[in-house]
Design an enzyme around this catalytic site. Structure first.
Site, short mmCIF file in Angstrom:
data_model
loop_
_atom_site.label_atom_id
_atom_site.label_comp_id
_atom_site.label_asym_id
_atom_site.label_seq_id
_atom_site.Cartn_x
_atom_site.Cartn_y
_atom_site.Cartn_z
N LEU A 105 44.65 48.60 7.56
CA LEU A 105 43.89 49.85 7.55
C LEU A 105 44.91 50.98 7.55
CD1 LEU A 105 41.05 49.21 10.18
CD2 LEU A 105 40.80 49.31 7.69
N ASP A 106 44.63 52.02 6.79
CA ASP A 106 45.55 53.16 6.73
C ASP A 106 45.77 53.75 8.12
OD1 ASP A 106 45.79 52.87 4.03
OD2 ASP A 106 44.49 54.56 3.50
N TYR A 107 46.86 54.45 8.26
CA TYR A 107 47.26 55.09 9.52
C TYR A 107 46.12 55.93 10.11
CZ TYR A 107 49.85 58.37 12.54
OH TYR A 107 50.29 59.14 13.59
#
Length: 249
Positions: A105-107
């Site tokens: 999952l993106d930051y």
């Protein structure tokens, strides 16, 4: 002793998924008996000595573990970070077993992340051909129109001229006072920034994004930073879908 592909041996030892192992191999980070291996088709004995980035990869004797983790926003989906930024691994330091994230999952994206030490399981769940459904909830600036929702279902063009379609998309709510909409999307694939790119292609201004489900696994009972073990029937159901998908290929 059985002869297997190097990336499968790495996955079986619970270090990472096969796909991630392939990245390490092609990057020249994997050695077998002291020799750097960069060819993905290379096969070896299962008990061969392997190092990744000069760290010895032990033969795993641990039971397979599976966790549902509520990843907070502003956390990197890695087990460590050389810049000492907050990462997923920080939440699992007390575990006796080494686990790693399935996919990423993106930051700035929160939500459901599966953690495991089962490399083959991770490889299958993260691969789009096995059609594991992932549900996302997006907070959008402004009022989302029905034609925008329809475009997510019929398909939008994202990077590399790729036609991306949602399995389903819905307008859940519009808060007139705040001027914000809530949209849900169900996908069975997930390239880099896939959801964000689809929303942008549908002319939606994303404020916040969260993954709420993988198949029928939810975040119920969890707060950001918390995790729980999979129940036995949940693991069985995932493996049932993997087996079914293989049989129909």
């Amino acid at each position: 002793m059985a002869i297997e592909r190097l990336q499968k041996i790495i996955a079986d030892r619970g270090y990472c998924s096969r796909r991630k192992a392939e990245e390490y191999i092609t990057a020249g980070l994997v050695k077998v008996d002291g020799d750097t291996i960069t060819t993905l088709g290379s096969k070896f004995d299962e008990d061969v000595r392997i190092t990744i980035d000069n760290k010895v990869l032990e033969i795993s004797t641990s039971a397979k573990k599976y966790y549902v983790f509520f990843k907070p926003r502003n956390v990197i989906t890695t087990m460590s970070d050389p810049l000492h930024r907050k990462c997923v691994g920080d939440y699992f330091k007390r575990l006796d077993d080494r686990v790693f994230p399935v996919g990423r999952l993106d930051y700035d994206v929160s939500g459901l992340l599966i953690m495991t030490n089962d490399g083959e399981f991770a490889n299958h769940v993260a691969h789009p051909r096995y059609n594991f459904y992932k549900t996302y909830q997006a907070l959008i600036k402004g009022e989302v129109k029905s034609f925008q929702i329809k475009s997510l279902r019929t398909g939008v063009i994202i990077e590399d001229n790729y036609l991306a379609k949602a399995i389903d998309a819905k307008m859940v709510n519009y808060n007139k006072e705040l001027g914000e909409s809530i949209v849900t999307m169900v996908l069975n694939e997930g390239h880099k920034h896939h959801v964000k790119n689809m929303l942008a292609a549908a002319d939606m201004e994303l404020v916040k994004l969260q993954r709420t489900m993988v198949e029928d696994i939810t975040l119920d009972g969890l707060k950001p930073g918390m995790y729980r073990e999979f129940k036995a029937h949940e693991v069985k159901k995932f493996y049932g879908k993997i087996k079914s998908s293989k049989e129909t290929k």
